[in-house]
Design a protein around this motif. Sequence first.
Motif, PDB file in Angstrom:
ATOM      1  N   ASP A  29      22.918  16.291 -32.092  1.00 23.23           N
ATOM      2  CA  ASP A  29      21.718  16.666 -31.349  1.00 23.23           C
ATOM      3  C   ASP A  29      20.511  16.781 -32.284  1.00 23.23           C
ATOM      4  O   ASP A  29      19.406  16.346 -31.948  1.00 23.23           O
ATOM      5  CB  ASP A  29      21.937  17.995 -30.610  1.00 23.23           C
ATOM      6  N   ASP A  30      20.730  17.373 -33.466  1.00 21.81           N
ATOM      7  CA  ASP A  30      19.649  17.493 -34.443  1.00 21.81           C
ATOM      8  C   ASP A  30      19.158  16.111 -34.891  1.00 21.81           C
ATOM      9  O   ASP A  30      17.950  15.891 -35.043  1.00 21.81           O
ATOM     10  CB  ASP A  30      20.113  18.289 -35.662  1.00 21.81           C
ATOM     11  N   LEU A  31      20.106  15.198 -35.110  1.00 14.01           N
ATOM     12  CA  LEU A  31      19.743  13.841 -35.518  1.00 14.01           C
ATOM     13  C   LEU A  31      18.924  13.149 -34.435  1.00 14.01           C
ATOM     14  O   LEU A  31      17.902  12.521 -34.733  1.00 14.01           O
ATOM     15  CB  LEU A  31      20.997  13.019 -35.822  1.00 14.01           C
ATOM     16  N   GLU A  32      19.346  13.270 -33.182  1.00 11.47           N
ATOM     17  CA  GLU A  32      18.593  12.671 -32.070  1.00 11.47           C
ATOM     18  C   GLU A  32      17.197  13.270 -31.982  1.00 11.47           C
ATOM     19  O   GLU A  32      16.213  12.555 -31.777  1.00 11.47           O
ATOM     20  CB  GLU A  32      19.348  12.855 -30.751  1.00 11.47           C
ATOM     21  N   ARG A  33      17.090  14.590 -32.147  1.00 16.20           N
ATOM     22  CA  ARG A  33      15.786  15.257 -32.085  1.00 16.20           C
ATOM     23  C   ARG A  33      14.895  14.773 -33.231  1.00 16.20           C
ATOM     24  O   ARG A  33      13.701  14.505 -33.032  1.00 16.20           O
ATOM     25  CB  ARG A  33      15.984  16.778 -32.165  1.00 16.20           C
ATOM     26  N   TRP A  34      15.480  14.632 -34.446  1.00 17.57           N
ATOM     27  CA  TRP A  34      14.701  14.168 -35.598  1.00 17.57           C
ATOM     28  C   TRP A  34      14.205  12.740 -35.369  1.00 17.57           C
ATOM     29  O   TRP A  34      13.061  12.415 -35.674  1.00 17.57           O
ATOM     30  CB  TRP A  34      15.572  14.234 -36.863  1.00 17.57           C
ATOM     31  N   LYS A  35      15.091  11.868 -34.834  1.00 19.26           N
ATOM     32  CA  LYS A  35      14.691  10.487 -34.542  1.00 19.26           C
ATOM     33  C   LYS A  35      13.546  10.455 -33.538  1.00 19.26           C
ATOM     34  O   LYS A  35      12.602   9.666 -33.673  1.00 19.26           O
ATOM     35  CB  LYS A  35      15.876   9.693 -33.989  1.00 19.26           C
ATOM     36  N   GLU A  36      13.643  11.307 -32.528  1.00 20.97           N
ATOM     37  CA  GLU A  36      12.598  11.347 -31.503  1.00 20.97           C
ATOM     38  C   GLU A  36      11.278  11.834 -32.091  1.00 20.97           C
ATOM     39  O   GLU A  36      10.210  11.296 -31.778  1.00 20.97           O
ATOM     40  CB  GLU A  36      13.051  12.268 -30.358  1.00 20.97           C
ATOM     41  N   ASP A  37      11.338  12.841 -32.973  1.00 21.92           N
ATOM     42  CA  ASP A  37      10.123  13.383 -33.578  1.00 21.92           C
ATOM     43  C   ASP A  37       9.477  12.389 -34.544  1.00 21.92           C
ATOM     44  O   ASP A  37       8.250  12.345 -34.665  1.00 21.92           O
ATOM     45  CB  ASP A  37      10.434  14.679 -34.340  1.00 21.92           C
TER      46      ASP A  37
END
Length: 126
Positions: A29-37
């Motif tokens: 989830d953190d990786l997905e959030r970082w990619k989105e940001d």
Amino acid sequence: VSPYVLITPNERRRNQLQQSKFIAKKELDDLERWKEDHRPGPIKLPPQRLGGKASEAQARQKQQMMLMQSKYQQKYKREEYIRTKKAAEEAEILRKKAIQREKAERLEAKKRQDEVQRREMYSEDQ
């Protein structure tokens, strides 16, 4: 009916597996959030004319000429490669011939010297 064995679950190991699953899900989830940001935004460039000052027709004509010339250039390169290869082979052959000539001359000189020594020894015997 055959007997069977019931293995009781290891509570500590079960908790460890569940905890590692939870950690892995959190990391994803953190990786997905970082990619989105950190996703790059839209690129905004003003339109500009590319390709220099030549028209499209001139560019196509130049491209066609280069295509036609490339065949001749490839043929020329191939011929040049063969020519240099032949020259290198010829130089190698000449070098080997020179070595053999020197060997033959040395052998001939040695034979003459042996002949002279043999004659001297024969003349001494007489």
